[in-house]
Scaffold this motif. Structure first.
Motif, PDB file in Angstrom:
ATOM      1  N   ASP A 125      16.749  61.774  82.500  1.00 16.18           N
ATOM      2  CA  ASP A 125      17.394  60.425  82.685  1.00 16.18           C
ATOM      3  C   ASP A 125      17.196  59.320  81.717  1.00 16.18           C
ATOM      4  O   ASP A 125      16.218  58.620  82.024  1.00 16.18           O
ATOM      5  CB  ASP A 125      17.674  59.837  84.216  1.00 16.18           C
ATOM      6  N   HIS A 132      18.505  56.714  80.978  1.00 16.07           N
ATOM      7  CA  HIS A 132      18.926  55.306  81.675  1.00 16.07           C
ATOM      8  C   HIS A 132      17.556  54.694  82.342  1.00 16.07           C
ATOM      9  O   HIS A 132      17.241  53.756  82.370  1.00 16.07           O
ATOM     10  CB  HIS A 132      19.928  55.220  82.580  1.00 16.07           C
ATOM     11  N   ARG A 133      17.149  55.742  83.035  1.00 15.27           N
ATOM     12  CA  ARG A 133      15.937  55.237  84.062  1.00 15.27           C
ATOM     13  C   ARG A 133      14.612  55.780  83.286  1.00 15.27           C
ATOM     14  O   ARG A 133      13.478  55.312  83.915  1.00 15.27           O
ATOM     15  CB  ARG A 133      16.125  56.151  85.152  1.00 15.27           C
ATOM     16  N   PRO A 171      18.888  51.051  78.542  1.00 14.84           N
ATOM     17  CA  PRO A 171      19.379  51.382  79.805  1.00 14.84           C
ATOM     18  C   PRO A 171      20.347  50.390  80.373  1.00 14.84           C
ATOM     19  O   PRO A 171      20.543  49.271  79.943  1.00 14.84           O
ATOM     20  CB  PRO A 171      17.878  51.322  80.474  1.00 14.84           C
ATOM     21  N   ASP A 172      21.253  51.085  81.223  1.00 13.83           N
ATOM     22  CA  ASP A 172      22.275  50.402  82.084  1.00 13.83           C
ATOM     23  C   ASP A 172      21.700  49.563  83.319  1.00 13.83           C
ATOM     24  O   ASP A 172      22.293  48.771  83.524  1.00 13.83           O
ATOM     25  CB  ASP A 172      23.507  51.120  82.367  1.00 13.83           C
ATOM     26  N   ARG A 183      14.606  49.739  84.500  1.00 16.96           N
ATOM     27  CA  ARG A 183      13.693  51.058  84.708  1.00 16.96           C
ATOM     28  C   ARG A 183      12.893  50.707  85.899  1.00 16.96           C
ATOM     29  O   ARG A 183      12.473  49.702  86.225  1.00 16.96           O
ATOM     30  CB  ARG A 183      12.834  51.183  83.410  1.00 16.96           C
TER      31      ARG A 183
END
Length: 706
Positions: A578, A580-581, A699-700, A703
């Motif tokens: 992922d 994003h994370r 990232p959205d 983290r």
């Protein structure tokens, strides 16, 4: 030679070779007989008395000289008869020979062989010479001579006497027949003059050594040649022995040679040698041909076995239709051959006349190669002339090269397996002067038969392998052009030393939310069935991944499916990244641990729960979460990259880490370097390799901390 001519007359004189003005040497035979000489005057008185006479009769010269011989040596009862014979000899001059009992000084009687003759001196006076020797000794010598003469003249063994210059003095009838040369034509000639057609390394040197050393030569040399007595040329073999001849005083007289006809034994030994050679070459071929399931390698092995043992130049060619299934087999017109192997024992233009490996050439239907494969019969050309070379070669230029190379003998042997002609074995002799014969053809045919079966097996396996590899590669993924936050490189390499492909696979699956699934798996087994099972598991993995399942749930579903695919089980590593994370969730089903490379740190094997292989069933899997920073790399691989038959797996995993630590290059190059440095030529397993590098990604969501 008649019996009367053996032994040769005056042999002692001939042996000695002394000039008349040289001191005389004692004769062994004369010394053995001890011939006594007694000279009587006309009155019968002893006037000369030799030392041998003293030994024979016992009287010294002082005791005998001046005495009447009859009173001294003749028993009283024989005296009148002896005096009568003495008078006859002196009156008539005729010689008297006979055996007579002489009286010795000790009173005993000795049987003496006598020769009496009248002598005349320069004053006209007559004398009587009596020569005598011990009669029993003389009889023994006569018996020995008669026996020797009979044995030598009737012996089936050839016998010759040479003087000290190794010139013939005498030969017996058996040697006459063996040489096909009359006895008189031997005399005075050297050995080399008689046996000029024989093949033997300096026989006179061997006899000279016997003459010098006295050490006999016993059946240690074999002469091979032709006899002038044969109407048609016929090879003979003779075994010779040689002995030095000496008289009783040890004086060297010459050499005696014994010759035995061993032609049949020689032929049998030669046939046995040829048989052993044939079996040795065939045994060598059995061990060395067909060690792999590679068509070209099998052909090279055949060439290695036959050069130089059987031929100077060897070519192995198959019909192109055997390799290329799309090319039809023709029964008329030119035949198309694909060269597989070519080898020579020495640099020669004959190599240029042959087709190099991999080359496809057309041979017209009148060429030897075409006739060989279309009839399925070997063609033997023991003595190749210009016309033969034209039919052997592909074209006129090649025929010229063969002629310049000195090619003089040729064989073409078909490669036949399961009643199908695959190609032919071509064998050439140029430097080797021997023409090919039926024995050579038998050896070549046996090797060709074994090779043809191996080539046919390799061809069948290659066909299956190609199909399986095509299937497997068709099932492997093509990377999507863009993966969010991730750069990926991959490789698949089939086994290098086997012809069954494995069930290794990798996959890169785009998931929802910019995520990517990275998968590496290995179906245990090989061949089309393993590739097909791999395809089913890959398809199922893609389906379950699309359901947004956790890695453990994906493996559980795959485990259920694999349980129904007996007898197969598989290992698998499933990772979902992922961006994003910045995290990767990994679950393992009995697979080797991946390698993590963080910027500025040593590569390390991830310590993951191993899990059980897919298909075992009933054992839960675990998911491990891993955070990845930009630039971090994750290397997933199958066991074919690191496992070997000769090294512990821990040692090989350490090697993998050392190789990765030394690399600082793009992912594609990293893949190639790993395969080059870790794969071995005899690896019997395929390998799937997948490398992913995390990239910077906005990232959205915030983290998670490490």
């Amino acid at each position: 030679m008649s019996e009367a001519e053996w032994p040769p007359p005056d042999i002692g004189e001939v042996f000695s070779g002394r000039a008349s003005d040289e001191p005389s040497q004692p004769s062994g035979l004369m010394d053995l007989l001890g011939v006594a000489a007694v000279l009587l005057d006309a009155e019968g008185r002893v006037v000369l008395w030799s030392p041998q006479a003293e030994e024979l009769y016992g009287y010294t010269a002082e005791e005998a000289l001046g005495q009447h011989a009859a009173q001294l040596l003749v028993p009283e009862e024989d005296c009148d008869w002896v005096l009568k014979k003495f008078a006859e000899v002196m009156e008539s001059g005729r010689r008297w020979d006979g055996t007579f009992p002489a009286r010795r000084k000790d009173g005993g009687t000795r049987l003496v062989e006598l020769r009496n003759m009248r002598l005349l001196d320069d004053r006209g006076d007559f004398y009587a010479l009596g020569l005598g020797t011990d009669a029993p000794t003389l009889r023994e010598v006569e018996r020995d001579v008669a026996l020797s003469t009979r044995l030598i003249s009737q012996s089936p063994i050839g016998i010759a006497i040479f003087d000290s210059d190794l010139r013939y003095l005498a030969v017996n009838p058996a040697l006459e027949r063996m040489h096909g040369v009359p006895a008189k034509d031997h005399l005075g000639r050297h050995y080399r003059e008689i046996m000029s057609a024989a093949k033997f390394e300096d026989p006179e040197a061997a006899m000279r050594q016997v003459l010098d050393t006295g050490v006999p030569l016993i059946d240690q040399s074999t002469i091979v040649g032709h006899s002038p007595a044969d109407e048609a040329p016929r090879l003979h073999a003779w075994a010779i022995s040689a002995y030095r001849l000496e008289d009783t005083q040890g004086r060297v007289l010459g050499v005696a040679e014994l010759v035995t006809d061993v032609t049949e034994r020689y032929r049998s030994a030669k046939e046995a040698t040829a048989t052993r050679r044939r079996l040795a070459v065939i045994a060598d071929g059995s061990a060395r041909i067909g060690t792999t399931l590679d068509v070209a390698q099998t052909a090279r092995e055949l060439a290695d076995v036959t050069v130089p043992e059987l031929a100077d130049v060897v070519s192995v060619d198959v019909l192109d239709s055997v390799i290329d299934e799309h090319r039809p087999r023709t029964t008329a017109g030119p035949a198309f051959f694909r060269a597989l192997a070519l080898k020579a024992s020495h640099p020669t233009e004959a190599l240029q006349a042959a087709d190099p490996p991999g080359h496809i050439a057309a041979y017209e239907d009148n060429r030897v190669a075409t006739r060989c494969v279309r009839t399925g019969r070997p063609i033997l050309i023991p003595h190749a002339d210009g016309n033969d070379l034209t039919s052997i070669a592909r074209d006129e230029h090649a025929a010229t090269l063969l002629a310049r190379a000195g090619v003089h003998s040729y064989m073409a042997v078909p490669l036949i397996a399961r009643a199908t002609v695959l190609g032919f074995l071509g064998l050439t002799r140029a430097r080797d002067p021997r023409p090919f014969d039926e024995d050579d053809l038998a050896i070549a045919a046996e090797l060709a038969s074994r090779t043809a079966v191996c080539i046919d097996n390799a061809r069948a396996h290659q066909s299956v392998r190609n199909a399986a590899e095509t299937l497997q590669r068709s099932l492997l993924p093509h990377h999507p052009p863009h993966l969010p936050g991730l750069q990926v490189a991959s490789r698949y390499q089939p086994a290098q030393a086997a012809y069954e492909i494995g069930g290794d696979w990798y996959d890169v699956l785009p998931l929802g939310g910019d995520r990517t699934a990275l998968v590496v798996g290995d179906v245990m087994g090989s061949g089309i069935d393993a590739a097909a099972t791999m395809g089913r598991l890959r398809t199922a993995t893609a389906a379950f991944a699309g359901l947004d399942l956790d890695p453990t749930r994906v493996l559980e579903q795959l485990d259920t499916i694999t349980s129904g695919l007996e007898p197969y089980i598989a290992t698998c590593l499933y990772a979902a990244y992922d961006p994003h994370r910045g995290e990767c969730r990994i679950a393992n089903a009995g697979h080797l641990p991946p390698v993590l490379i963080r910027d500025g740190r040593h590569p390390q094997l991830l310590d993951l729960p191993t899990g059980t292989p897919l298909g075992v069933g009933g054992v839960p899997f675990e998911t491990t979460t891993l955070c990845l920073d930009p630039g971090d790399q994750l290397i997933l691989y199958t066991d074919g990259l690191v496992e070997t038959r000769h090294h512990p797996i821990d040692e090989r995993l350490d090697t993998l880490l050392r190789v990765l630590e030394a690399l600082d290059c793009p992912l594609e190059e990293t893949c190639d370097r790993l395969l080059h440095d870790l794969r071995l030529p005899d690896d019997h397993d395929d390998v799937a390799l997948l490398i992913a590098r995390s990239l910077s990604f906005t990232p959205d969501v915030e983290r998670r901390p490490r």
